[in-house]
Design a protein around this motif. Sequence first.
Motif, PDB file in Angstrom:
ATOM      1  N   ALA A 143       0.660  -1.099   0.215  1.00  0.00           N
ATOM      2  CA  ALA A 143       0.180   0.642   0.137  1.00  0.00           C
ATOM      3  C   ALA A 143       0.934   1.200  -0.183  1.00  0.00           C
ATOM      4  N   PRO A 144       0.199   2.543  -0.850  1.00  0.00           N
ATOM      5  CA  PRO A 144       1.067   3.732  -0.305  1.00  0.00           C
ATOM      6  C   PRO A 144       1.000   4.250   0.571  1.00  0.00           C
ATOM      7  N   GLU A 145       2.354   4.822   1.191  1.00  0.00           N
ATOM      8  CA  GLU A 145       2.658   5.235   2.265  1.00  0.00           C
ATOM      9  C   GLU A 145       1.277   6.487   2.770  1.00  0.00           C
ATOM     10  N   MET A 146       0.930   6.569   4.202  1.00  0.00           N
ATOM     11  CA  MET A 146       0.522   7.290   4.647  1.00  0.00           C
ATOM     12  C   MET A 146       0.878   8.234   5.892  1.00  0.00           C
ATOM     13  N   VAL A 147       0.551   9.397   6.113  1.00  0.00           N
ATOM     14  CA  VAL A 147       0.870  10.506   7.358  1.00  0.00           C
ATOM     15  C   VAL A 147      -0.848  10.789   8.067  1.00  0.00           C
ATOM     16  N   LEU A 148      -0.908  11.247   9.352  1.00  0.00           N
ATOM     17  CA  LEU A 148      -1.234  12.023   9.311  1.00  0.00           C
ATOM     18  C   LEU A 148      -0.735  13.060  10.123  1.00  0.00           C
ATOM     19  N   VAL A 149      -1.255  14.467   9.660  1.00  0.00           N
ATOM     20  CA  VAL A 149      -0.335  15.029  10.341  1.00  0.00           C
ATOM     21  C   VAL A 149      -1.422  16.758  11.132  1.00  0.00           C
ATOM     22  N   THR A 150      -1.144  16.847  11.366  1.00  0.00           N
ATOM     23  CA  THR A 150      -2.212  17.800  13.058  1.00  0.00           C
ATOM     24  C   THR A 150      -1.165  18.823  12.949  1.00  0.00           C
ATOM     25  N   GLY A 151      -2.251  20.099  12.679  1.00  0.00           N
ATOM     26  CA  GLY A 151      -1.261  21.264  14.071  1.00  0.00           C
ATOM     27  C   GLY A 151      -2.680  21.703  15.704  1.00  0.00           C
ATOM     28  N   HIS A 152      -1.627  22.700  16.805  1.00  0.00           N
ATOM     29  CA  HIS A 152      -2.584  22.864  17.300  1.00  0.00           C
ATOM     30  C   HIS A 152      -1.487  24.062  17.842  1.00  0.00           C
ATOM     31  N   GLN A 153      -2.814  25.122  17.669  1.00  0.00           N
ATOM     32  CA  GLN A 153      -2.515  26.648  18.416  1.00  0.00           C
ATOM     33  C   GLN A 153      -3.313  26.164  19.836  1.00  0.00           C
ATOM     34  N   ASP A 154      -2.369  27.292  21.301  1.00  0.00           N
ATOM     35  CA  ASP A 154      -3.053  26.852  22.187  1.00  0.00           C
ATOM     36  C   ASP A 154      -4.257  25.816  22.767  1.00  0.00           C
ATOM     37  N   GLY A 155      -3.419  25.020  22.804  1.00  0.00           N
ATOM     38  CA  GLY A 155      -3.695  23.147  22.890  1.00  0.00           C
ATOM     39  C   GLY A 155      -5.146  23.083  21.990  1.00  0.00           C
ATOM     40  N   ASN A 156      -6.011  23.209  20.955  1.00  0.00           N
ATOM     41  CA  ASN A 156      -6.860  23.171  20.433  1.00  0.00           C
ATOM     42  C   ASN A 156      -6.349  22.472  19.228  1.00  0.00           C
ATOM     43  N   ILE A 157      -6.500  22.035  18.477  1.00  0.00           N
ATOM     44  CA  ILE A 157      -6.898  21.312  16.672  1.00  0.00           C
ATOM     45  C   ILE A 157      -6.990  22.554  16.275  1.00  0.00           C
ATOM     46  N   VAL A 158      -6.318  22.556  15.530  1.00  0.00           N
ATOM     47  CA  VAL A 158      -6.368  23.756  14.432  1.00  0.00           C
ATOM     48  C   VAL A 158      -6.665  23.280  12.794  1.00  0.00           C
ATOM     49  N   PHE A 159      -6.648  21.879  12.493  1.00  0.00           N
ATOM     50  CA  PHE A 159      -6.921  21.327  11.353  1.00  0.00           C
ATOM     51  C   PHE A 159      -5.649  20.007  11.109  1.00  0.00           C
ATOM     52  N   THR A 160      -5.971  18.928  11.283  1.00  0.00           N
ATOM     53  CA  THR A 160      -5.479  17.376  10.611  1.00  0.00           C
ATOM     54  C   THR A 160      -5.673  17.861   9.074  1.00  0.00           C
ATOM     55  N   ALA A 161      -4.746  16.730   8.388  1.00  0.00           N
ATOM     56  CA  ALA A 161      -5.341  15.877   7.202  1.00  0.00           C
ATOM     57  C   ALA A 161      -3.527  14.718   6.772  1.00  0.00           C
ATOM     58  N   THR A 162      -4.707  13.830   5.891  1.00  0.00           N
ATOM     59  CA  THR A 162      -3.657  13.148   5.700  1.00  0.00           C
ATOM     60  C   THR A 162      -3.287  13.083   4.391  1.00  0.00           C
ATOM     61  N   VAL A 163      -2.014  12.483   4.321  1.00  0.00           N
ATOM     62  CA  VAL A 163      -1.153  12.759   3.324  1.00  0.00           C
ATOM     63  C   VAL A 163      -1.263  11.073   2.628  1.00  0.00           C
ATOM     64  N   THR A 164      -1.514  10.706   1.260  1.00  0.00           N
ATOM     65  CA  THR A 164      -1.503   9.689   0.795  1.00  0.00           C
ATOM     66  C   THR A 164      -0.070   9.712  -0.568  1.00  0.00           C
ATOM     67  N   ALA A 165       0.916   9.461   0.040  1.00  0.00           N
ATOM     68  CA  ALA A 165       2.194   9.089  -0.413  1.00  0.00           C
ATOM     69  C   ALA A 165       2.974   8.560  -1.467  1.00  0.00           C
ATOM     70  N   ALA A 166       3.339   8.724  -2.377  1.00  0.00           N
ATOM     71  CA  ALA A 166       4.675   7.714  -3.427  1.00  0.00           C
ATOM     72  C   ALA A 166       6.016   8.241  -3.355  1.00  0.00           C
ATOM     73  N   PRO A 167       6.696   7.688  -3.178  1.00  0.00           N
ATOM     74  CA  PRO A 167       8.552   8.263  -3.159  1.00  0.00           C
ATOM     75  C   PRO A 167       8.001   9.196  -4.991  1.00  0.00           C
ATOM     76  N   ALA A 168       8.621   9.843  -4.864  1.00  0.00           N
ATOM     77  CA  ALA A 168       8.835  10.905  -6.287  1.00  0.00           C
ATOM     78  C   ALA A 168       9.851   9.959  -7.291  1.00  0.00           C
ATOM     79  N   ALA A 169       9.530   9.975  -8.533  1.00  0.00           N
ATOM     80  CA  ALA A 169      10.364   9.150  -9.567  1.00  0.00           C
ATOM     81  C   ALA A 169      11.996   9.859  -9.455  1.00  0.00           C
TER      82      ALA A 169
END
Length: 330
Positions: A304-330
């Motif tokens: 399966a492709p790689e998956m990374v969960l990225v989160t952003g926090h400010q003042d202890g609160n979640i600002v955004f979440t993002a799941t990045v699905t990726a393959a190595p570049a050519a």
Amino acid sequence: MTASTFQTQGPSIEQSAAPAALSPFRTAVAYDRKLTTTVPRELVHRAAVAEVMLTDWKRLDDTRFDMTAQWPRGHSFFTAVEGVHHDPLIAAETIRQIGSLLAHAEFGVPFGHQFLMEELSVTVHPEQLEVARTPAALDLEVLCKEVKTRGSRLTSLCYETTVLREGRLAASGRFSFACIAPAVYRRLRPERVFDAEYGPIPLTAPVAPQSVGRTSPADVVLSPTGEPNHWQLRVDTRHPVLFDHQVDHVPGMVLLEAARQGATVALGGSPILPLGLQCEFKKYAELDRPCLIDALRLPKAPSAPEMVLVTGHQDGNIVFTATVTAAPAA
């Protein structure tokens, strides 16, 4: 076909071409097709014409629209991945621009209203993202899934987009946003709108550009904290693309870039080709306080492709979440 509430149709080239004898040029050529230009930059909330991806649109019915767009062979920020593929984030930006165009040109939202990104997802097909010898000419099919109004005023919009390149699927995506009238926005954020003391925090040092798939430190949006896969968001309000115009919060595209760069580090630091991004925006990311970014590499099956969960926090609160699905570049 239902007529657009914004567009006007002028005479075609073949109707308005001057006779050769009256032309200031040596030879006048009558074209049998419309010439291509970008849509007005104001409709897509860009200050620079160079940052406008959409070139035309047509209403099909109350919820369906056809559009066209173009991706340049080279861009100052959306650089080709390893010189081979168009940056998948240019697909995300193209899909984002659709929303503001539809809101203003087709749903009657006046200029001056604020748009709050809620959700953005995009999936790309690398075989259709290869950079060719000419810019990528794109056909976009847009379906509005949820159109919410209060009275006659648009309050939120969710739509799905299919991006075709020479008839082949290049990308698809979903975008939703809320539309906030100026008076409401002032009540929600009075100190941000009116108080000049709320400026951006001092610009922090970038991580090494090569570690996040970049060549220029100016394009790096992560600053080191001394902890692995944990950074402070680097907010450079002078960046000509990420901060194309003055805003009172961190733009969503900056957070998407933070997700891409965080995923690059979490996957070893070599350039990656994002195959998909799924992002949810929970709160405004304020300019005057640190925003912390974390990346977590997710378990996966061997093929399966790689998956990374990225989160952003400010003042202890979640600002955004993002799941990045990726393959190595050519």
